[in-house]
Design an enzyme around this catalytic site. Structure first.
Site, PDB file in Angstrom:
ATOM      1  N   VAL A  81     -23.022  14.212  28.781  1.00 44.09           N
ATOM      2  CA  VAL A  81     -22.486  13.748  27.502  1.00 44.09           C
ATOM      3  C   VAL A  81     -21.942  12.330  27.671  1.00 44.09           C
ATOM      4  O   VAL A  81     -21.069  12.089  28.512  1.00 44.09           O
ATOM      5  CB  VAL A  81     -21.368  14.686  27.009  1.00 44.09           C
ATOM      6  N   THR A  82     -22.462  11.394  26.895  1.00 41.58           N
ATOM      7  CA  THR A  82     -21.945  10.025  26.896  1.00 41.58           C
ATOM      8  C   THR A  82     -21.959   9.474  25.472  1.00 41.58           C
ATOM      9  O   THR A  82     -22.757   9.897  24.642  1.00 41.58           O
ATOM     10  CB  THR A  82     -22.780   9.071  27.782  1.00 41.58           C
ATOM     11  N   GLY A 139     -17.559   9.790  15.568  1.00 40.41           N
ATOM     12  CA  GLY A 139     -17.930  11.185  15.355  1.00 40.41           C
ATOM     13  C   GLY A 139     -19.261  11.597  15.944  1.00 40.41           C
ATOM     14  O   GLY A 139     -19.765  12.674  15.615  1.00 40.41           O
ATOM     15  N   LEU A 168     -20.088  12.455  19.129  1.00 39.57           N
ATOM     16  CA  LEU A 168     -19.963  13.650  19.955  1.00 39.57           C
ATOM     17  C   LEU A 168     -19.744  14.883  19.082  1.00 39.57           C
ATOM     18  O   LEU A 168     -20.334  15.938  19.341  1.00 39.57           O
ATOM     19  CB  LEU A 168     -18.807  13.493  20.947  1.00 39.57           C
ATOM     20  N   SER A 169     -18.927  14.768  18.061  1.00 38.39           N
ATOM     21  CA  SER A 169     -18.678  15.909  17.174  1.00 38.39           C
ATOM     22  C   SER A 169     -19.974  16.390  16.525  1.00 38.39           C
ATOM     23  O   SER A 169     -20.216  17.604  16.419  1.00 38.39           O
ATOM     24  CB  SER A 169     -17.657  15.534  16.102  1.00 38.39           C
ATOM     25  N   TYR A 191     -12.201  17.995  25.008  1.00 36.14           N
ATOM     26  CA  TYR A 191     -12.965  19.149  24.548  1.00 36.14           C
ATOM     27  C   TYR A 191     -12.138  20.266  23.922  1.00 36.14           C
ATOM     28  O   TYR A 191     -12.706  21.200  23.366  1.00 36.14           O
ATOM     29  CB  TYR A 191     -13.813  19.688  25.704  1.00 36.14           C
ATOM     30  N   PHE A 228     -21.847  20.603  37.102  1.00 34.45           N
ATOM     31  CA  PHE A 228     -23.192  20.475  36.499  1.00 34.45           C
ATOM     32  C   PHE A 228     -23.171  19.471  35.369  1.00 34.45           C
ATOM     33  O   PHE A 228     -22.138  19.053  34.899  1.00 34.45           O
ATOM     34  CB  PHE A 228     -23.689  21.845  36.012  1.00 34.45           C
TER      35      PHE A 228
END
Length: 415
Positions: free
Chosen positions: A84-85, A94, A96-97, A125, A415
Site C-alpha cells: 500500500v502506497t 481519500g 487509500l480509503s 489502519y 508480508f
C-alpha cells in the site's frame, strides 16, 4: 486533483511497480526481472492503482489469499493486504480509503473471515476497523553475561540432536513444522511455496542474498520438531578477540524441547558474543532459559499482525474456549461490514455465534473485537482505556476468562 481508482492491467503493471518502489523509498529504476517476478505472482484482479489525470499511477494497493491460525489451531480465511502506497503529491485525498473500501467489500463477498496486514505506521489502519492482534519482541543476548557454563556444547540434553542442514532440507521439512506451530499459536499466517523458496534463496531476490546457516532439531525418536536459520558477522577486536553476532532470520519450533534446544545451540556457537533473536512472541522462553535473564536486552517490542473482522460468527466459532459461558457483544462497525449484536455460546466442546436482540454484556468497536478474538488482549484493560463498554457488571472479567490464552498470539512473517 482527482484520481481514478481501479485494477491495473498487465501493460500498466510496470508503472504500478515503479510507483510502489517510489512509495517504499526504493530506487524507482526497475529491472525487467523484478517486473516479471512480481507479475507472475500477482493477482491483477486484486491489484489496484490510483491514476491521475495524466494516467500516472499515484497510489498502489494489493491483496492476496491467506490463512491465519485462530486460537486452538483452526484456520481462518484471510484477505491479506500489502504493498500500500500513496504518492506524496496525492496524500489526504481519500485514495487509500477508496481502495480499502473496494478490497474489503470484495473480501466480504468472497466469504473471508478477516482481513490482515502489517502496518508500517501505527495510526493509519484503525479507522478502517483494523486492530493489532499480535506483538513481536526482539532480544539482544550478551553471551558474556548469561551465566551459562563456558564449557557448554550445542548438543541437546534431552536425547534429541541438532543437525546442520541447507535450504533444500528446510524447504522439505519446514512446511510441516510450520503447520504444527500454527496449531499451537494464534496469529500464524500460512506460507506459500514461493515464500519457502524466497526464504531459502531461490527465485528472484530483491535484495542481495546472504546464505544463512541452518540447524534442525530432531527428537530422540528422530522426528523433526524445529529448525533455525541464522547469519553471523565477522568482527574481531585489536587483541584478536571475537565480537561476532549471530542473527536469527527464521526459527520455527513446534515443541518446547525444540525451542529450548535451538536457543541453547545458538548460545553455544564459537566466536559468537551476541545473539540477536529476530522477531519472537513476547512470551518466548528465551530470557528465562538463561541463568541471568538480564543478559537478554529487549531492543524491539512492536505491534505485528493487524486484523479486521469481516465475519463475526466465523471468527468466534472457529477458535476454542477453555470454559463454558455466554456473552452478548454489541459490535460497532461504521463501515457496516460486521456490525451488530451477537450472542456467543462457548464451551470446550465448541461454540456458536448468532445475531440476537438480547441486551448486550459488552459493546466494542470491530477493531477491538479482532484484538480480543486472537487472545492477546484483555477486555478489562480495554475497558479501563475506554475502548470497551462494560454494560453488565463483571462482563469484562468473564470475557477475559473466555478469550485470553496461555500462549500469546505470534506472527513471525512480514508480508
Amino acid at each position: 486533483m482527482s484520481a481514478d481508482v481501479r485494477t491495473v492491467t498487465e501493460s500498466e503493471f510496470p508503472g504500478w511497480i515503479r510507483a510502489l518502489q517510489t512509495g517504499f523509498l526504493r530506487p524507482p529504476h526497475i529491472p525487467d526481472e523484478l517486473v516479471a517476478d512480481r507479475l507472475a505472482h500477482a493477482d491483477l484482479a486484486r491489484t489496484q492503482g490510483a491514476f491521475d489525470d495524466r494516467g500516472r499511477i499515484v497510489a498502489t494497493f494489493r491483496s492476496f489469499r491467506q490463512e491465519v491460525s485462530a486460537v486452538g489451531g483452526g484456520g481462518l480465511a484471510a484477505d491479506a493486504i500489502t504493498q500500500v502506497t500513496v504518492a506524496p503529491t496525492h496524500r489526504r485525498q481519500g485514495l487509500l480509503s477508496r481502495m480499502m473500501a473496494v478490497d474489503l467489500a470484495a473480501a466480504k463477498e468472497r466469504g473471508d473471515a478477516v482481513a490482515t496486514l502489517i502496518a508500517a505506521e501505527y495510526p493509519i489502519y484503525g479507522r478502517f476497523g483494523f486492530g493489532p492482534a499480535s506483538w513481536s519482541t526482539v532480544w539482544s543476548v550478551d553471551l558474556r553475561r548469561t551465566g551459562l557454563d563456558p564449557r557448554r556444547t550445542g548438543r541437546p540434553e534431552d536425547g534429541g540432536r541438532i543437525d546442520l542442514g541447507d535450504g533444500a532440507e528446510i524447504r522439505a521439512i519446514g512446511p510441516d513444522v510450520h503447520r504444527r506451530l500454527a496449531g499451537l499459536r494464534a496469529g500464524i499466517t500460512d506460507r506459500s511455496p514461493r515464500m519457502w523458496e524466497q526464504g531459502t534463496g531461490l527465485g528472484y531476490q530483491l535484495d542481495p542474498w546472504k546464505e544463512p546457516f541452518y540447524a534442525v532439531y530432531r527428537s530422540e525418536s528422530g522426528e523433526v520438531e524445529g529448525y533455525v536459520a541464522y547469519t553471523a558477522d565477522d568482527r574481531w577486536d585489536d587483541t584478536k578477540q571475537p565480537g561476532n553476532t549471530a542473527s536469527v532470520r527464521d526459527m520455527v519450533a513446534a515443541t518446547p524441547a525444540a525451542e529450548r534446544a535451538l536457543w541453547h545451540y545458538l548460545c553455544s556457537l564459537d566466536w559468537i558474543t551476541t545473539v540477536r533473536s529476530g522477531y519472537r512472541a513476547p512470551d518466548d522462553p528465551l530470557p528465562l532459559l538463561l541463568p541471568d535473564p538480564r543478559a537478554a536486552r529487549t531492543v524491539t517490542h512492536v505491534d505485528m499482525l493487524w486484523v479486521r473482522v469481516l465475519d463475526v460468527a466465523k471468527v468466534l466459532e472457529t477458535r476454542t474456549y477453555p470454559l463454558a459461558d455466554s456473552l452478548v457483544l454489541d459490535v460497532r462497525d461504521k463501515d457496516g461490514l460486521a456490525g451488530g449484536r451477537y450472542r456467543l455460546d462457548a464451551s470446550p466442546r465448541g461454540a456458536t455465534c448468532v445475531r440476537t436482540t438480547d441486551s448486550a454484556d459488552l459493546a466494542l468497536d470491530v477493531a477491538d473485537l479482532g484484538t480480543l478474538a486472537f487472545g492477546d488482549e484483555s477486555a478489562v484493560r480495554l475497558a479501563r482505556l475506554g475502548r470497551v463498554d462494560e454494560l453488565k457488571a463483571g462482563a469484562g472479567t468473564r470475557a477475559d476468562l473466555l478469550f485470553r490464552t496461555s500462549l500469546r498470539a505470534f506472527s513471525p512473517d512480514i508480508f
